[in-house]
Design an enzyme around this catalytic site. Structure first.
Site, PDB file in Angstrom:
ATOM      1  N   LYS A  32      -4.552   0.380   0.560  1.00 24.51           N
ATOM      2  CA  LYS A  32      -5.393   0.753   1.691  1.00 24.51           C
ATOM      3  C   LYS A  32      -4.857   1.964   2.453  1.00 24.51           C
ATOM      4  CE  LYS A  32      -3.832  -2.429   4.864  1.00 24.51           C
ATOM      5  NZ  LYS A  32      -3.329  -1.967   6.137  1.00 24.51           N
ATOM      6  N   THR A  33      -3.545   2.031   2.624  1.00 28.41           N
ATOM      7  CA  THR A  33      -2.983   3.199   3.312  1.00 28.41           C
ATOM      8  C   THR A  33      -3.287   4.466   2.527  1.00 28.41           C
ATOM      9  OG1 THR A  33      -1.201   1.772   4.048  1.00 28.41           O
ATOM     10  CG2 THR A  33      -0.912   4.121   4.366  1.00 28.41           C
ATOM     11  N   ASP A 222      -6.816   1.693  11.141  1.00 28.96           N
ATOM     12  CA  ASP A 222      -6.125   0.846  10.176  1.00 28.96           C
ATOM     13  C   ASP A 222      -5.930  -0.550  10.767  1.00 28.96           C
ATOM     14  OD1 ASP A 222      -4.863   0.163   7.879  1.00 28.96           O
ATOM     15  OD2 ASP A 222      -2.956   1.129   8.351  1.00 28.96           O
TER      16      ASP A 222
END
Length: 687
Positions: A32-33, A222
């Site tokens: 995801k990052t 995030d």
DNA sequence: CCTGGCATCATTTTT
DNA sequence: TGATGCCAGG
């Protein structure tokens, strides 16, 4: 970390999704990052200036890491525009500094840390004559924070008490009011206020909202599953105009409900942002199929979720193991033995191992054992550095230099080192000061002039005056240099030496911490260009202190000895602190009812247990290759040995949920006739 | 005004 | 078991 060299189809879809509301449901270990950074780069490539892109992360550590990776990917020259990446708290501080005056806040409010919050709460409760048994300072803060996280003001708190709330809630509401008054009186804001006040600013001053929102064209968030009500409102206020809002998160990893996080935000995102694109990332590149299977089986027991199922893309490995120890000392010894034997076999390196605990208290035995065997380790996430007395002292000295009227800072170090200004005197003057409506600093000087103080106290004030006077000319001398002079003048080093005269190493270690703050200041000064005049110096120091409290500036922990291969240490941390990290080998210890799930959640019902399950899920999915779970048969609590039962999660993650009984078959109170260990029942046989 | 000793009572996670 | 607060004596 980058097991996947190329983006897979789903990742690519997320990165290139059209500009607009975008929800990326990213399971653990699905990159995801990477996706966030790739999307920033993608936007930049499409002609958006990076400086018009804002990414919000959950922790400062994550922000630092993301910024580093983004800069590498963007491959720009030094002075090229860079994306703004920060936590929502840092973002709000900056917004507030720009608009404080408009909100009737003192222009220079100071942010107080957890320790000062607790101190204030304690005082408030004392004033209200609430016995600690009824409501402890930490409990008050907890409830205040909960209220603040959904935007409830002190006055609303009373109105909001539901019928079934016990009297402690009423006391908490009263405490909330007093607490807020106390902060207001000293021009202080706590962590939650930073958000609350920005939200207020945006609601009452549309122009301010638009001005702040217009600084960016794209917003990425995030760890969206951990946003609180107030955070959500701020983010929405920033994104409302351009609607380029990309949120990334995993509802199964929402573990901050106690801090106001609402899982509903991520569950309902598509509903609240019509036309939103939704992308799911379910291919896990981190963990073996064996670990993923355990994680999937476990989390399936939760109710409200988007219902992702992770698919492991990593090669097969070994199944998770479960080890049953006699007690917590035995557990620590056996776990550390396992670590050692893996190291000996060359199966892993220290930096790739982690021991995860539910509560901070559990780390103790493990620290002892690790030290005993001389294994390098690092305790992560503890705010221990900032909790250290000497660090807080230095920060107070520094604060005083630019803000002599800061009562909190002054009362902290007024008599440190001792200079004739006893706690009693300070307390008396503080009361007088608040009655007269001026600062403690002012009151001290007035009291001395009026001859209301002892000669010793008068001398002490003179010493303080000389210290505060160092601010003039500080711009020329430099901030870090001025701090050193100040500490010198205060004779702080000798103070430490005297305080720990029986343990010189301790005194030295503490002085090292002081030095680190000074070094961090020097660093900050270099990065921000020292202040040119008194005002510039004050701004510099204030910014530094803000950052230090928010832990933006890294004050590097003192490295003991020269570690062989620096950073090659085992990590010891809580499950909460482990979020976002990954290791080859992970030990989850204390897998017992009452610890995980924690006793307090057991009393709080199913929702709370779901959160504990997510916490367990987070732990399981930290492991890449090996996952070792362990539990104790007995545990020492307050000097007494108490029996423990295996955690329900152990049954669940091995697919034997039906074998777990909510209540033990035999009442725990009934002592077994034969003393000694209970029948070694086979817990959670694998497969 | 400061220090040391004694009694008490505790249960999570943290920006 | 251990941290913390309170009181008495220097």
């Amino acid at each position: 970390m980058d097991a996947a060299p190329k983006l897979n189809a789903a990742q690519m879809q997320a990165v290139t999704a059209p500009v607009g509301p975008l929800l990326v449901l990213a399971g653990a270990g699905t990159g995801k990052t990477r996706v966030v950074i790739a999307r920033i780069a993608h936007l930049a490539r499409r002609g958006n200036c990076p400086s018009r892109i804002l990414a919000v992360t959950f922790t400062n550590k994550a922000a630092r890491e993301m910024l580093g990776r983004a800069n590498t990917l963007l491959q720009r020259k030094k002075d090229a525009p860079r994306p703004e990446i920060s936590t929502i708290h840092s973002l709000c501080v900056r917004i507030l500094r720009r608009h404080a005056a408009r909100l009737g806040y003192p222009e220079r409010f100071t942010i107080i840390d957890r320790g000062d919050q607790e101190g204030t709460a304690r005082k408030v409760l004392k004033e209200l004559k609430v016995p600690e048994a009824t409501l402890r300072p930490a409990d008050l803060l907890d409830r205040v924070s909960r209220w603040k996280s959904v935007g409830i003001r002190p006055d609303d708190a009373f109105a909001n008490l539901s019928g079934d709330a016990d009297e402690s809630w009423e006391l908490a509401a009263a405490g909330y009011r007093r607490y807020q008054q106390a902060l207001r009186a000293t021009g202080a804001v706590d962590f939650d206020d930073l958000l609350l006040v920005v939200d207020e600013l945006f609601t009452t001053h549309e122009d301010a909202r638009r001005q702040e929102a217009s600084r960016f064209d794209h917003l990425l968030v995030d760890e969206y599953q951990d946003t609180s009500g107030i955070q959500e409102r701020i983010l929405a206020a920033l994104a409302r105009d351009h609607r380029s809002l990309c949120v990334v998160g995993d509802d199964d990893q929402s573990i901050y409900a106690w801090r106001g996080a609402q899982i509903a935000h991520i569950l309902d995102f598509a509903h609240r942002w019509p036309g939103a694109t939704v992308v799911r990332l379910e291919e896990n590149y981190r963990s073996t199929p064996e670990i993923i299977k355990a994680a999937n089986t476990l989390i399936a027991h939760n109710g409200r979720r988007h219902g992702k199922t992770l698919v492991s893309k990593a090669p097969s490995g070994v199944p998770p193991t479960i080890m049953q120890a006699q007690d917590e000392v035995d557990e620590s010894q056996r776990v550390v033995s396992e670590v050692e034997s893996l190291l000996r076999e060359g199966a892993t390196i220290l930096a790739e191992t982690a021991i995860l605990v539910r509560t901070g208290e559990q780390t103790r035995v493990f620290e002892q054992e690790l030290r005993r065997r001389d294994i390098a380790y690092e305790l992560i996430g503890s705010r221990s550095f900032f909790d250290r007395r000497e660090v807080k002292d230095v920060m107070a000295f520094l604060r005083l230099l630019v803000e002599p009227d800061d009562d909190l800072a002054l009362s902290r170090i007024a008599n440190v080192p001792p200079r004739g200004l006893s706690a009693h005197t300070i307390e008396k003057c503080r009361t007088a000061a608040s009655l007269a409506g001026h600062s403690l600093w002012h009151e001290l000087q007035a009291a001395r002039a009026a001859g209301r103080l002892t000669a010793a106290a008068g001398t002490g004030i003179g010493m303080l005056e000389r210290m505060v006077a160092l601010r003039h000319g500080a711009a020329v001398a430099g901030a870090a240099e001025t701090l050193r002079t100040l500490l010198d003048q205060a004779d702080y080093r000798r103070h430490l030496d005297r305080e720990y005269e029986e343990d010189l190493a301790e005194a030295e270690a503490r002085w090292q911490c002081v030095e680190e703050v000074a070094n961090a200041l020097a660093h900050y000064e270099k990065a921000h260009g020292g202040g040119r005049d008194d005002e510039g110096f004050a701004r510099l120091v204030r910014g530094f202190l803000d950052d230090l409290i928010l832990e933006v500036t890294e004050a590097e922990r003192h490295e003991t000895d020269k570690e062989k291969g620096k950073g090659n240490k085992l990590r010891l941390m809580t499950l909460h602190a482990a979020k976002g990290l990954e290791f080859d080998c992970v030990w989850m210890v204390g897998m017992e009812e009452g610890i995980l799930p924690h006793i307090r959640s057991l009393n709080d019902g199913l929702q709370a247990i779901d959160e504990e399950r997510r916490l367990c899920y987070v732990g399981v999915t930290r492991a890449r290759k090996r996952l070792s779970l362990s539990l104790c048969l007995t545990r020492m609590k307050w000097g007494k040995t108490k029996p423990c039962r295996p955690s329900r999660f152990l049954y669940e993650l091995t697919g034997q949920a039906e074998k777990f009984q909510e209540q033990p078959a035999a009442p725990a109170a009934a002592p077994s006739p034969t003393k000694g260990k209970r029948p070694a029942k086979r817990v959670a046989k694998r497969r």
